[in-house]
Design a protein around this motif. Sequence first.
Motif, PDB file in Angstrom:
ATOM      1  N   VAL A 159      38.999  45.108  49.799  1.00  0.00           N
ATOM      2  CA  VAL A 159      38.547  43.761  49.438  1.00  0.00           C
ATOM      3  C   VAL A 159      39.426  42.708  50.108  1.00  0.00           C
ATOM      4  N   MET A 160      40.750  42.915  50.104  1.00  0.00           N
ATOM      5  CA  MET A 160      41.654  41.952  50.738  1.00  0.00           C
ATOM      6  C   MET A 160      41.379  41.862  52.240  1.00  0.00           C
ATOM      7  N   GLN A 161      41.133  42.994  52.873  1.00  0.00           N
ATOM      8  CA  GLN A 161      40.845  42.976  54.304  1.00  0.00           C
ATOM      9  C   GLN A 161      39.508  42.302  54.587  1.00  0.00           C
ATOM     10  N   GLN A 162      38.506  42.571  53.767  1.00  0.00           N
ATOM     11  CA  GLN A 162      37.180  42.004  53.986  1.00  0.00           C
ATOM     12  C   GLN A 162      37.185  40.489  53.811  1.00  0.00           C
ATOM     13  N   PHE A 163      37.925  39.988  52.812  1.00  0.00           N
ATOM     14  CA  PHE A 163      37.885  38.564  52.492  1.00  0.00           C
ATOM     15  C   PHE A 163      39.185  37.844  52.891  1.00  0.00           C
ATOM     16  N   ARG A 164      39.997  38.499  53.715  1.00  0.00           N
ATOM     17  CA  ARG A 164      41.173  37.874  54.333  1.00  0.00           C
ATOM     18  C   ARG A 164      42.093  37.246  53.284  1.00  0.00           C
ATOM     19  N   ALA A 165      42.411  37.999  52.237  1.00  0.00           N
ATOM     20  CA  ALA A 165      43.306  37.519  51.190  1.00  0.00           C
ATOM     21  C   ALA A 165      44.736  37.916  51.525  1.00  0.00           C
ATOM     22  N   ASP A 166      45.693  37.105  51.041  1.00  0.00           N
ATOM     23  CA  ASP A 166      47.111  37.366  51.284  1.00  0.00           C
ATOM     24  C   ASP A 166      47.735  38.199  50.174  1.00  0.00           C
ATOM     25  N   GLY A 167      47.110  38.295  49.079  1.00  0.00           N
ATOM     26  CA  GLY A 167      47.612  39.086  47.965  1.00  0.00           C
ATOM     27  C   GLY A 167      46.484  39.387  47.007  1.00  0.00           C
ATOM     28  N   GLY A 168      46.741  40.329  46.103  1.00  0.00           N
ATOM     29  CA  GLY A 168      45.707  40.676  45.143  1.00  0.00           C
ATOM     30  C   GLY A 168      46.229  41.640  44.109  1.00  0.00           C
ATOM     31  N   SER A 169      45.470  41.781  43.060  1.00  0.00           N
ATOM     32  CA  SER A 169      45.854  42.693  41.988  1.00  0.00           C
ATOM     33  C   SER A 169      44.609  43.106  41.219  1.00  0.00           C
ATOM     34  N   ILE A 170      44.736  44.247  40.542  1.00  0.00           N
ATOM     35  CA  ILE A 170      43.685  44.744  39.651  1.00  0.00           C
ATOM     36  C   ILE A 170      44.319  44.994  38.302  1.00  0.00           C
ATOM     37  N   ARG A 171      43.729  44.437  37.268  1.00  0.00           N
ATOM     38  CA  ARG A 171      44.247  44.578  35.914  1.00  0.00           C
ATOM     39  C   ARG A 171      43.146  45.121  35.012  1.00  0.00           C
ATOM     40  N   VAL A 172      43.530  45.922  34.027  1.00  0.00           N
ATOM     41  CA  VAL A 172      42.582  46.508  33.082  1.00  0.00           C
ATOM     42  C   VAL A 172      42.955  46.086  31.676  1.00  0.00           C
ATOM     43  N   ILE A 173      41.981  46.150  30.794  1.00  0.00           N
ATOM     44  CA  ILE A 173      42.172  45.745  29.402  1.00  0.00           C
ATOM     45  C   ILE A 173      42.875  46.863  28.643  1.00  0.00           C
ATOM     46  N   PRO A 201      43.928  49.110  25.232  1.00  0.00           N
ATOM     47  CA  PRO A 201      43.041  49.695  24.209  1.00  0.00           C
ATOM     48  C   PRO A 201      42.705  48.734  23.082  1.00  0.00           C
ATOM     49  N   GLN A 202      43.618  47.782  22.774  1.00  0.00           N
ATOM     50  CA  GLN A 202      43.326  46.821  21.715  1.00  0.00           C
ATOM     51  C   GLN A 202      42.387  45.717  22.177  1.00  0.00           C
ATOM     52  N   GLY A 203      42.141  45.623  23.490  1.00  0.00           N
ATOM     53  CA  GLY A 203      41.231  44.612  24.003  1.00  0.00           C
ATOM     54  C   GLY A 203      41.792  43.211  23.949  1.00  0.00           C
ATOM     55  N   GLU A 204      43.142  43.060  23.994  1.00  0.00           N
ATOM     56  CA  GLU A 204      43.753  41.742  23.894  1.00  0.00           C
ATOM     57  C   GLU A 204      44.489  41.342  25.171  1.00  0.00           C
ATOM     58  N   LYS A 205      45.013  42.278  25.919  1.00  0.00           N
ATOM     59  CA  LYS A 205      45.826  41.968  27.090  1.00  0.00           C
ATOM     60  C   LYS A 205      45.265  42.659  28.327  1.00  0.00           C
ATOM     61  N   LEU A 206      45.582  42.073  29.472  1.00  0.00           N
ATOM     62  CA  LEU A 206      45.260  42.655  30.763  1.00  0.00           C
ATOM     63  C   LEU A 206      46.548  43.162  31.397  1.00  0.00           C
ATOM     64  N   HIS A 207      46.605  44.437  31.735  1.00  0.00           N
ATOM     65  CA  HIS A 207      47.790  45.040  32.323  1.00  0.00           C
ATOM     66  C   HIS A 207      47.494  45.419  33.767  1.00  0.00           C
ATOM     67  N   ILE A 208      48.470  45.204  34.616  1.00  0.00           N
ATOM     68  CA  ILE A 208      48.271  45.432  36.037  1.00  0.00           C
ATOM     69  C   ILE A 208      48.237  46.927  36.337  1.00  0.00           C
ATOM     70  N   VAL A 209      47.349  47.309  37.258  1.00  0.00           N
ATOM     71  CA  VAL A 209      47.236  48.698  37.710  1.00  0.00           C
ATOM     72  C   VAL A 209      47.826  48.824  39.106  1.00  0.00           C
ATOM     73  N   VAL A 210      47.345  48.004  40.041  1.00  0.00           N
ATOM     74  CA  VAL A 210      47.881  47.989  41.400  1.00  0.00           C
ATOM     75  C   VAL A 210      47.944  46.539  41.859  1.00  0.00           C
ATOM     76  N   SER A 211      48.765  46.270  42.868  1.00  0.00           N
ATOM     77  CA  SER A 211      48.862  44.922  43.434  1.00  0.00           C
ATOM     78  C   SER A 211      49.279  45.033  44.893  1.00  0.00           C
ATOM     79  N   GLU A 212      49.000  43.989  45.632  1.00  0.00           N
ATOM     80  CA  GLU A 212      49.360  43.894  47.041  1.00  0.00           C
ATOM     81  C   GLU A 212      49.812  42.467  47.321  1.00  0.00           C
TER      82      GLU A 212
END
Length: 641
Positions: free
Chosen positions: A298-312, A314-325
């Motif tokens: 996605v970063m290569q396709q849309f020419r982004a300088d950084g990025g991250s993916i976060r998931v919810i 189990p309590q559905g209250e916070k987003l925790h990072i999985v990977v980042s660039e």
Amino acid sequence: MPNAPSAIVAVEQPLLRDSLSTRIIASALTALVIVLSMIGWTLWLSWQLEGAGAAINDTGSLRMRANRIGIELLQALPEHATKARYELQAQLDTMARLQRGVPSRPLFLPSDAAIRSQMRLVEQTWLGQMQPAAELALSGGDKTRYLEALGVFVHEADQLVQMIETDNADKTTLLRLSQAVLLGIGCVGTLAMIYLLYLWIISPVLQLQDGLRRMAGHEFGVRLPVESKDEFGVLAQGFNRMADELEGLYRQLEERVQIKTAQLAHQNRELGALYDMAAFLNQPNEIEALCHGFLQRVMQQFRADGGSIRVIDPQGEKLHIVVSEGLSEELEDTEHCMKVDACFCGTATQQGVVVIRDFRKLPKPEDFHCAKEGFKGLAVFRVVTGDDVLGSFSLHYRDTHEVPAAEAQLLETLGQHLGVALDNRRLSAKARQLAVAEERNLVAQGLHDSIAQGLNFLNLQVQMLDSAMHRGDLAEALEIVPLLRTGVDESYQDVRELLVNFRSKLGQGELLAAVEDTVIRFRRQSGIEVILQIDEREGAPLPPEQQLQVLFILQEALSNVRKHAHASRVEVKVSNHRDFKLLIQDNGEGYEPAEVAERHLGLHIMQERAVRLHAQLKLDSQPGAGTSVQLTLPRAERQAA
């Protein structure tokens, strides 16, 4: 760039009253009504002529019958009197038939008033003079009275016949005239239809053909005259608009081709990105590797300088990072709440998408983590599957970056693809856990039904041995030791049998060989005679999963025979026809089904495996009569599997 000609707009359909189909249908219906009317008129005249002809015959018979009655009256013999009475009755019937008519023949008098009046006069003459005179003569009275009135009656009947014939001649003339008119209508109508078809269809088609020929010769200035409001008029308008469009396209063809080429290239890039992403997400990667590869693409396709993916969480209250660039550890460690308008230092737009083009325009940009890291633009999209939100992914830009609507839609679609892939990984993990748990349950049941019972017996014997040793009862101890050895041997055999069963693996078409190996091993371990019969004339091989379940049922049934049946002979029959059938039958002691069904887990295990096969398992046993186990897998379930 000059304005390109507008696209061809849809031409309005003509009104119903101006439609060519309306005119054609109306003309055809009018011609049909006229022709059918003329045909109906000629048929009616023919029917009238036929009915009047029959009436002429019956009216003429009145004269003939009256003369015949007179002749019979002049005779003195009794049979002539009988004939005279018959003729009198026939005369009355003929007059009644002429008065009421017989449409089925057909027979009826013309509707002319003079003819009807003459018919009444003939009837009155007969009933008033002729009939009474004939009756008088038949009763022995004067016969001359009838003969004197006969001339008057015959004259009136002749007059009636002549009037009907005159009316028939007039109708015959009218029929011939009608046929001539119908012939003329056919000729004139055909010429009129040919002219209208040429005027309405052929001429416009020729004009359109000429216009297309000139257009094919690159004469883009040609235009068709719009002479009507029907379909051809609408078609001429559409042709003229098409000519305008083609003329504009021809003038600006190169420029428009470049635009279309750029659009197609952009769409191809989007399709390529979707295809590449879908192919990658379908690979059997772990969740972290999956997210990492997704973010890089996605970063290569849309020419982004950084990025991250976060998931919810189990309590559905916070987003925790999985990977980042391209993000610092401080920015990675920042927790994010579930509300979209508070995520990633930004403000919410629509559908949960957060887009910040320039942090410098925000109040106190130095308070935002992203601005501190030197990022000026940010785009955040949800990771969803169905109606469930699994998390989000973000793209960071060091320069001011605007996300077009098309790119935003593509990024949302990619987020949906990632959500489906993550959900599939989670579902696959749950499926594996359930499969392991189910197989462990079967293993536990097998252990309980075999080894656990043996160990329980050994435990009881050890307690008895300990008690005997404390009492110094050597005789009882010597009796218990062989029992302990037998129990240990049986437990050892159970363990070996379970290990062999658990290691059983079958491929396509290997069931029969595995059945033979199982029977040979059982014969060697137990010393019991086994008769194996295999019949596979029509049936196709079972799938590997179904083969394995069938083999487990056979192994469990043979294990029960070895441990409980005390049998000397076992029959195993495998029949693979339209339905698959497995039969295991022994000559052992048998059992009482009501007493064993509740406490024998081996039978429950076989029933559970039969349910997994969608098969029917039938157990039949009586004390002293042996036991039979029959497994039947219907053809429909084989195909469904």
